[in-house]
Structure formats: C-alpha cells, structure tokens
Write a protein that holds these residues in place. Structure first.
Motif, short mmCIF file in Angstrom:
data_model
loop_
_atom_site.label_atom_id
_atom_site.label_comp_id
_atom_site.label_asym_id
_atom_site.label_seq_id
_atom_site.Cartn_x
_atom_site.Cartn_y
_atom_site.Cartn_z
N SER A 1 -5.77 0.84 7.04
CA SER A 1 -5.45 1.12 5.64
C SER A 1 -5.36 -0.19 4.87
CB SER A 1 -4.15 1.91 5.51
OG SER A 1 -3.05 1.17 5.96
N VAL B 1 -2.69 -2.32 9.06
CA VAL B 1 -2.43 -2.25 7.62
C VAL B 1 -2.75 -3.60 7.00
CG1 VAL B 1 -0.67 -1.92 5.83
CG2 VAL B 1 -0.63 -0.51 7.92
N LYS C 1 -7.64 3.24 13.01
CA LYS C 1 -7.56 3.55 11.59
C LYS C 1 -6.96 2.37 10.84
CE LYS C 1 -7.77 8.53 11.41
NZ LYS C 1 -7.33 9.73 10.66
N GLN D 1 -0.50 6.61 8.78
CA GLN D 1 -1.69 7.08 9.49
C GLN D 1 -2.44 5.95 10.19
OE1 GLN D 1 -4.23 9.75 7.05
NE2 GLN D 1 -2.62 9.60 5.48
N SER D 2 -1.98 4.71 10.07
CA SER D 2 -2.83 3.57 10.40
C SER D 2 -2.36 2.75 11.59
CB SER D 2 -2.94 2.66 9.17
OG SER D 2 -3.45 3.38 8.06
N CYS E 1 -8.96 7.50 -0.41
CA CYS E 1 -8.22 6.59 -1.30
C CYS E 1 -7.02 7.35 -1.84
CB CYS E 1 -9.12 6.10 -2.43
SG CYS E 1 -8.48 4.62 -3.24
N SER F 1 -6.53 -2.16 -3.74
CA SER F 1 -7.98 -2.04 -3.69
C SER F 1 -8.65 -2.94 -4.73
CB SER F 1 -8.41 -0.59 -3.91
OG SER F 1 -7.83 -0.06 -5.09
N THR G 1 -5.51 2.34 -0.97
CA THR G 1 -4.56 2.90 -1.94
C THR G 1 -4.74 2.22 -3.29
OG1 THR G 1 -2.75 1.34 -1.52
CG2 THR G 1 -2.87 3.30 -0.11
N ILE H 1 -8.73 3.80 4.98
CA ILE H 1 -7.96 4.34 3.85
C ILE H 1 -7.65 3.18 2.91
CG2 ILE H 1 -5.85 5.52 3.11
CD1 ILE H 1 -5.59 6.55 6.01
N ALA I 1 -0.43 6.25 3.60
CA ALA I 1 -1.54 5.51 4.21
C ALA I 1 -1.06 4.73 5.43
CB ALA I 1 -2.15 4.57 3.18
N ASN J 1 1.36 4.69 -0.83
CA ASN J 1 1.23 3.63 0.17
C ASN J 1 1.82 4.04 1.51
OD1 ASN J 1 0.00 1.82 -1.65
ND2 ASN J 1 1.99 1.10 -2.37
#
Length: 285
Positions: free
Chosen positions: A8, A68, A6, A64-65, A54, A12, A36, A34, A61, A58
């Motif tokens: 993130s 990063v 995963k 979960q990752s 999205c 963006s 943010t 993901i 996100a 922060n």
C-alpha cells in the motif's frame, strides 16, 4: 519479489505514482497494490489509469498490506502514523518511508512498538525511472525485507544502502539535491554559450547532450571521474585552459562548501520535524 505480497502507498503524489508505475512495468501485479488519496476524483482516475485499488481510508489500506510505503509530506507524517498505528499491528508490515527528513526513530515512536522501517532518500529523476536512492534500515528490518525495499526502489533507478541514518543527510546533499546542482551548471554553460554567439536552441541541446554523454560515459566506464577528465584534457589544449580556470576559482572548494550546507540543513530539518529532537551539544571551551 513475491507477487503475492500486498503493497500500500499512503499518499499518491508524483513519487508514489512513479514507484507504482515502475512496479507494474517490472511485472508486479497491479491487483496487489493499493494507494490512498483524500480526493475522490483523483482516486477514480488512479484506479482507472493504473488498475489498482485507491482508497480514502489509510488505516484500511495498511490493514491489508505486507509493505506500507509512506509517500506523504513530512509535515503530516506524524498525524498519519498515529492514525494507522492500530491497523498496522494486525499484520506488522514493513514500513518504507520516502518522506524527506523524518527519522526512523520518530516513525517507530509514532507508530508504536518495534516496527521495521526502511528510510529512503530518492531524487526527482526517479520520476523518469532514472533515480538514485539512498536506503537505511533500522534494527528491526530483516534481510528479506531489505531485499523487498530494494526491489521497490529499483523500479525507478539505482539504490545504495548506507550504514547509519545520519548518512542519509549526506545522501541528501549528494543525490537528493544533486540534480539541481547539475541544472545550475548546465544553465550557466548555456548562458555562456549564448553570450559567445550560439542560438538558444543550439546552446541548450549541446549543453544537455554533453551532460548526458558525460554521465553515461562515467556510468559505463571502469575508470573514475578524475581519470576520465584527464583523458579529455590535452596538455596546453582548450580543455586544460578551462579546467585551470575552474581550479583557480576554487570550484572544488565551492562544491564541498555547498554540499556541506545542504547536509547541515538536512540535519536541521530532521530536528524541526521531530517531536523529540536530540539534545544540543554543549560548546567546548
């Protein structure tokens, strides 16, 4: 790259979206990405367009990752690192920073602990999957993580690893700022061609296509640029006269001086962005 990982993207902007699009185009599942953004309408647009989650938060996100990507402005990076530092400890992810000028040592200190950080210096052609990116890994990055970082950045172009973090300042001077050098040279060629009588359209397309063709030849040839130049420079011909003019006006020195100015400015910016700049060297008398 393992499709179960995963990733993130904190931020963006254009570079983050280019990397995300490149990853998805290469087959990486959008459901494992993901991003943010603080703007609600932009978050909705990104989710609908790219099929990724999205978030506004922060830290959520990051928690979960496995990887990063810090794709935010350098000026806000310290605040964001402080914000997500606690969440990061849950999974101890690989940190990839595309924030220009911020040293890995500063990122590690702001996040706290022994953090695996890969610093990247991409350039604007990455937005059309034609980028050139310099990569530097700190001592906490494993070979597997280096491979993961390389795979992500390769989604938008070629990658080159450097041995020391200070080498990224040179990368900045070469490929980071480099597109502007070529734009300037093409701008000058187009103006000169128009001054000699060509229409704006003819001067523009001939200049741009010539630059593209020369770059493509250099990429695909086994010969270096110096030899390629000699190959098209006939004795006492038109090209030789132009080259002699460039040389008599010290083109090589001009380029070297300009690139050194860019490198020194990159070093200064890194000091300005750090909350703990290195001590100034004592002058030798």
């Amino acid at each position: 790259m393992n499709s179960n990982i995963k990733i993130s993207f904190i931020g963006s902007g254009n570079m983050a979206l280019s990397l995300i699009k490149g990853l998805i185009a290469s087959g990486f599942p959008a459901t494992n990405i993901i991003a943010t953004d603080p703007n609600e309408s932009k978050r909705q647009s990104i989710s609908q367009t790219l099929g990724i989650a999205c978030l506004e938060d922060n830290a959520s996100a990051v928690a979960q990752s496995d990887i990063v990507v810090l794709a935010i402005k350098p000026q806000v990076l310290q605040n964001v690192c402080t914000e997500v530092g606690g969440a990061m400890q849950q999974k101890n992810p690989l940190i990839i920073s595309v924030a220009a000028g911020v040293r890995a040592t500063d990122i590690v200190r702001w996040l706290g602990g022994k953090v695996a950080v890969v610093r990247c210096m991409p350039n604007t052609p990455a937005m059309i999957q034609s980028g050139a990116t310099g990569l530097y890994a700190n001592e906490f990055v494993s070979e597997e993580q280096k491979s993961q970082a390389e795979n992500i950045l390769r989604a938008v172009g070629i990658t080159v690893w450097v041995k020391t973090e200070s080498d990224l300042d040179t990368v900045t001077a070469v490929s980071g700022s480099g597109p502007a050098y070529y734009f300037l040279f093409m701008e000058a060629m187009q103006k000169a061609a128009q001054g000699m009588g060509l229409s704006e359209q003819a001067a523009r397309i001939l200049t741009i296509q010539t630059a593209f063709g020369a770059a493509k030849m250099a990429l695909e040839s086994s010969e270096d640029c110096a030899q390629l130049r000699r190959n098209v420079t006939s004795p006492n011909g038109t090209t030789e006269k132009a080259i002699q003019s460039f040389e008599s006006n010290r083109l090589e020195d001009i380029v070297a001086e300009a690139m050194m100015c860019a490198k020194l400015r990159a070093e200064t910016l890194a000091d300005e962005l750090s909350d703990c700049p290195p001590p100034k060297k004592l002058e030798q008398h």
